[in-house]
Design a protein around this motif. Structure first.
Motif, PDB file in Angstrom:
ATOM      1  N   ALA A 134       0.842  -1.196   0.000  1.00 30.89           N
ATOM      2  CA  ALA A 134       0.000   0.000   0.000  1.00 30.89           C
ATOM      3  C   ALA A 134       0.879   1.248   0.000  1.00 30.89           C
ATOM      4  N   VAL A 135       0.324   2.334  -0.519  1.00 30.67           N
ATOM      5  CA  VAL A 135       1.070   3.589  -0.623  1.00 30.67           C
ATOM      6  C   VAL A 135       0.220   4.739  -0.092  1.00 30.67           C
ATOM      7  N   ILE A 136       0.854   5.590   0.713  1.00 29.45           N
ATOM      8  CA  ILE A 136       0.277   6.885   1.081  1.00 29.45           C
ATOM      9  C   ILE A 136       1.190   7.944   0.470  1.00 29.45           C
ATOM     10  N   LEU A 137       0.659   8.725  -0.449  1.00 31.12           N
ATOM     11  CA  LEU A 137       1.452   9.705  -1.192  1.00 31.12           C
ATOM     12  C   LEU A 137       1.041  11.119  -0.813  1.00 31.12           C
ATOM     13  N   ILE A 138       2.030  11.918  -0.394  1.00 29.62           N
ATOM     14  CA  ILE A 138       1.834  13.337  -0.108  1.00 29.62           C
ATOM     15  C   ILE A 138       2.738  14.105  -1.067  1.00 29.62           C
ATOM     16  N   THR A 139       2.157  14.861  -1.967  1.00 28.31           N
ATOM     17  CA  THR A 139       2.978  15.533  -2.971  1.00 28.31           C
ATOM     18  C   THR A 139       2.258  16.727  -3.577  1.00 28.31           C
ATOM     19  N   HIS A 140       3.054  17.722  -4.007  1.00 25.63           N
ATOM     20  CA  HIS A 140       2.531  18.833  -4.798  1.00 25.63           C
ATOM     21  C   HIS A 140       2.612  18.524  -6.287  1.00 25.63           C
ATOM     22  N   ASP A 141       3.196  17.384  -6.625  1.00 20.94           N
ATOM     23  CA  ASP A 141       3.346  16.974  -8.019  1.00 20.94           C
ATOM     24  C   ASP A 141       2.021  16.371  -8.488  1.00 20.94           C
ATOM     25  N   ARG A 142       1.215  17.193  -9.141  1.00 23.97           N
ATOM     26  CA  ARG A 142      -0.130  16.756  -9.503  1.00 23.97           C
ATOM     27  C   ARG A 142      -0.118  15.559 -10.454  1.00 23.97           C
ATOM     28  N   SER A 143       0.788  15.561 -11.408  1.00 24.70           N
ATOM     29  CA  SER A 143       0.824  14.452 -12.363  1.00 24.70           C
ATOM     30  C   SER A 143       1.145  13.139 -11.656  1.00 24.70           C
ATOM     31  N   LEU A 144       2.085  13.167 -10.690  1.00 24.13           N
ATOM     32  CA  LEU A 144       2.409  11.951  -9.933  1.00 24.13           C
ATOM     33  C   LEU A 144       1.204  11.501  -9.126  1.00 24.13           C
ATOM     34  N   MET A 145       0.516  12.444  -8.512  1.00 24.05           N
ATOM     35  CA  MET A 145      -0.671  12.097  -7.717  1.00 24.05           C
ATOM     36  C   MET A 145      -1.728  11.428  -8.589  1.00 24.05           C
ATOM     37  N   GLU A 146      -1.957  11.976  -9.770  1.00 23.32           N
ATOM     38  CA  GLU A 146      -2.994  11.423 -10.642  1.00 23.32           C
ATOM     39  C   GLU A 146      -2.603  10.061 -11.201  1.00 23.32           C
ATOM     40  N   LEU A 147      -1.298   9.815 -11.395  1.00 23.75           N
ATOM     41  CA  LEU A 147      -0.844   8.552 -11.958  1.00 23.75           C
ATOM     42  C   LEU A 147      -0.736   7.445 -10.915  1.00 23.75           C
ATOM     43  N   VAL A 148      -0.576   7.806  -9.658  1.00 23.60           N
ATOM     44  CA  VAL A 148      -0.355   6.803  -8.604  1.00 23.60           C
ATOM     45  C   VAL A 148      -1.613   6.535  -7.773  1.00 23.60           C
ATOM     46  N   ALA A 149      -2.269   7.598  -7.306  1.00 24.29           N
ATOM     47  CA  ALA A 149      -3.365   7.435  -6.339  1.00 24.29           C
ATOM     48  C   ALA A 149      -4.643   6.941  -7.000  1.00 24.29           C
ATOM     49  N   ASP A 150      -5.270   5.943  -6.384  1.00 24.89           N
ATOM     50  CA  ASP A 150      -6.587   5.520  -6.851  1.00 24.89           C
ATOM     51  C   ASP A 150      -7.695   5.956  -5.880  1.00 24.89           C
ATOM     52  N   ARG A 151      -7.291   6.467  -4.721  1.00 26.52           N
ATOM     53  CA  ARG A 151      -8.239   7.058  -3.781  1.00 26.52           C
ATOM     54  C   ARG A 151      -7.604   8.293  -3.167  1.00 26.52           C
ATOM     55  N   LEU A 152      -8.430   9.272  -2.818  1.00 29.46           N
ATOM     56  CA  LEU A 152      -7.943  10.512  -2.220  1.00 29.46           C
ATOM     57  C   LEU A 152      -8.519  10.667  -0.816  1.00 29.46           C
ATOM     58  N   TRP A 153      -7.642  11.039   0.115  1.00 31.09           N
ATOM     59  CA  TRP A 153      -8.062  11.424   1.457  1.00 31.09           C
ATOM     60  C   TRP A 153      -7.693  12.882   1.651  1.00 31.09           C
ATOM     61  N   LEU A 154      -8.506  13.602   2.429  1.00 29.21           N
ATOM     62  CA  LEU A 154      -8.287  15.038   2.627  1.00 29.21           C
ATOM     63  C   LEU A 154      -8.084  15.351   4.100  1.00 29.21           C
ATOM     64  N   ALA A 155      -6.970  16.015   4.404  1.00 29.37           N
ATOM     65  CA  ALA A 155      -6.721  16.542   5.741  1.00 29.37           C
ATOM     66  C   ALA A 155      -7.239  17.973   5.788  1.00 29.37           C
ATOM     67  N   ALA A 156      -8.279  18.194   6.576  1.00 28.00           N
ATOM     68  CA  ALA A 156      -8.878  19.529   6.689  1.00 28.00           C
ATOM     69  C   ALA A 156      -9.781  19.556   7.908  1.00 28.00           C
ATOM     70  N   ASP A 157      -9.929  20.723   8.494  1.00 29.63           N
ATOM     71  CA  ASP A 157     -10.839  20.918   9.624  1.00 29.63           C
ATOM     72  C   ASP A 157     -10.538  19.972  10.786  1.00 29.63           C
ATOM     73  N   GLY A 158      -9.261  19.687  11.001  1.00 29.48           N
ATOM     74  CA  GLY A 158      -8.867  18.892  12.152  1.00 29.48           C
ATOM     75  C   GLY A 158      -9.129  17.408  12.043  1.00 29.48           C
ATOM     76  N   THR A 159      -9.268  16.883  10.825  1.00 26.42           N
ATOM     77  CA  THR A 159      -9.474  15.446  10.656  1.00 26.42           C
ATOM     78  C   THR A 159      -8.994  15.032   9.267  1.00 26.42           C
ATOM     79  N   VAL A 160      -9.059  13.738   8.991  1.00 24.83           N
ATOM     80  CA  VAL A 160      -8.755  13.198   7.663  1.00 24.83           C
ATOM     81  C   VAL A 160      -9.933  12.341   7.245  1.00 24.83           C
ATOM     82  N   LYS A 161     -10.467  12.626   6.050  1.00 26.61           N
ATOM     83  CA  LYS A 161     -11.631  11.901   5.541  1.00 26.61           C
ATOM     84  C   LYS A 161     -11.424  11.560   4.066  1.00 26.61           C
ATOM     85  N   PRO A 162     -12.128  10.540   3.569  1.00 23.77           N
ATOM     86  CA  PRO A 162     -12.105  10.289   2.119  1.00 23.77           C
ATOM     87  C   PRO A 162     -12.620  11.514   1.380  1.00 23.77           C
ATOM     88  N   PHE A 163     -11.969  11.847   0.259  1.00 23.73           N
ATOM     89  CA  PHE A 163     -12.362  13.000  -0.546  1.00 23.73           C
ATOM     90  C   PHE A 163     -13.069  12.496  -1.796  1.00 23.73           C
TER      91      PHE A 163
END
Length: 323
Positions: free
Chosen positions: A172-201
Motif C-alpha cells: 500500500a502507498v500513502i502519497l503526499i505531494t505537490h506533483d499533480r501528475s504523480l498524484m494522478e498517476l499513482v493514487a486511486d483514492r484521495l483522502w483530505l486533511a482539513a478541519d482537524g481530521t482526515v476523511k475520504p475525498f
C-alpha cells in the motif's frame, strides 16, 4: 483479508488533550494507493507520523497488525543526513551481514555507480541523496510505503523510475505531494486533511483545486495570493479577437507560474525544516529569546508556504482549463 490499518474515532496530537487530528474513521488495505491532500499545516505530516508509529492515538482505536512494516520517506531525512557519511557506510549499517560486493551491487541498483559510492554525502546532489534514501526506505519491502514529497530533488528520469517502481510495488502507498501528475498517476483514492481530521475525498484533483481556492476566498486572502498573475479585463463585446487575447494568461505563462510556485514551495519547505531544527536546539538550551524569534520566523514562513501552495493550485487549475 483484514485491513492493514483501521482507525475508529481516533485522535492524535503532540500534547495530551490537544489533538491535531480527531474523529479519524479510516481503513487501508494492502492494494490501496492513497493520495493524501491538504494545505500545509492541515495535519498531513501528523497523520503520516501516526501511521509510521512515530505517534500514538490519544483516544479511539487504531487497529494494525503487529508484524506490519512501514517505510517512511520525508524531506527532513535528506536535511538530516551526515555530510561526512558515504553511501557505502550507510548501506553497511543497513546490510551489516552482507559482503562488500553485495553492498556495492545494491548501491549500483539504487543508481549510484562505483565512483559515487565512496563520495561523501555532502558532495552528492539532492537527487542522488533522495534516490539513496528512497531505496533504503523500500529495501525491507514494507507493507505500507509513506512518501512525503518524494520528487522534490529528483530529475525527470528519476521521477519516471519512481513511477515505474510504484506501479510494480505490491504494498500500500500513502502519497503526499505537490506533483499533480504523480498524484494522478499513482493514487486511486484521495483522502483530505482539513478541519482537524482526515476523511475520504469524493472528487478528483480538479475538485480539490476548486476546494482550496474556495476556502482561500472564504478566508479573505488577497487576489494576488489566489492567482499566478493578474488577468487582463475582457475587451468590449464589439472586439471579440481582442477579448480572446486578453481573456487570461497563455499556457506558457501558466506553465512558468506552476514551475515558479513549485520552486518556491520547495525552498520554503526547506526553510521550515531548518527552522524546526533550530527550534529544537533552542528548546533544549532553554533560550527563550531565540525561541520567540524563531517562532515568529516559522509563522511567517508557514504563511508564505500556504500562499505559494494556493498560487500553485490556481496556476494548475488555470492551465488545465486552457490546455
Amino acid at each position: 483479508p483484514p485491513p492493514l490499518i483501521r482507525l475508529e474515532k481516533a485522535s492524535v496530537g503532540y500534547e495530551p488533550g490537544k489533538p491535531i487530528l480527531k474523529n479519524l474513521n479510516l481503513r487501508m488495505d494492502l492494494d490501496d494507493r492513497i493520495g493524501l491532500l491538504g494545505v500545509n499545516g492541515a495535519g498531513k505530516s501528523t497523520f503520516a507520523k501516526l501511521i509510521a508509529k512515530a505517534l500514538t492515538v490519544d483516544a479511539g482505536e487504531f487497529h494494525r497488525d503487529g508484524k506490519m512494516r512501514v517505510g517512511w520517506f520525508h524531506q527532513h531525512q535528506i536535511e538530516a543526513m551526515d555530510p561526512e557519511d558515504t553511501p557505502l557506510q550507510i548501506i553497511l549499517r543497513a546490510m551489516p551481514e552482507a559482503s562488500e560486493s553485495s553492498r556495492r551491487s545494491r548501491l549500483a541498483q539504487f543508481g549510484l555507480p562505483f565512483q559515487k559510492q565512496d563520495t561523501k554525502v555532502g558532495a552528492l546532489s539532492g537527487g542522488e541523496r533522495a534516490r539513496l534514501l528512497l531505496n533504503l526506505v523500500a529495501m525491507d519491502a514494507p507493507h505500507i510505503l509513506i512518501l512525503d514529497e518524494p520528487t522534490n530533488h529528483l530529475d525527470i528520469d528519476s521521477r519516471r523510475a519512481l513511477l515505474d517502481a510504484l506501479n510494480q510495488y505490491t504494498g500500500a502507498v500513502i502519497l503526499i505531494t505537490h506533483d499533480r501528475s504523480l498524484m494522478e498517476l499513482v493514487a486511486d483514492r484521495l483522502w483530505l486533511a482539513a478541519d482537524g481530521t482526515v476523511k475520504p475525498f469524493e472528487g478528483d484533483m480538479d475538485d480539490y483545486a476548486k476546494f482550496v481556492l474556495d476556502r482561500a476566498k472564504q478566508a479573505g486572502m488577497k487576489p494576488s495570493q489566489l492567482k499566478p498573475e493578474p488577468v487582463a479585463e475582457a475587451a468590449p463585446v464589439a472586439a471579440p479577437k481582442a477579448e480572446k487575447k486578453k481573456s487570461g494568461p497563455s499556457p506558457s505563462t501558466l506553465r512558468h507560474a506552476v514551475k515558479k510556485a513549485e520552486e518556491e514551495m520547495a525552498r520554503l519547505t526547506a526553510d521550515l525544516a531548518r527552522i524546526d531544527t533550530d527550534l529544537a536546539a533552542a528548546a533544549a538550551a532553554n533560550d527563550s529569546k531565540k525561541l520567540e524569534s524563531l517562532g515568529r520566523a516559522r509563522a511567517k514562513t508557514q504563511a508564505d508556504l500556504d500562499a505559494a501552495e494556493t498560487a500553485w493550485i490556481a496556476a494548475e487549475e488555470a492551465l488545465a482549463e486552457v490546455a
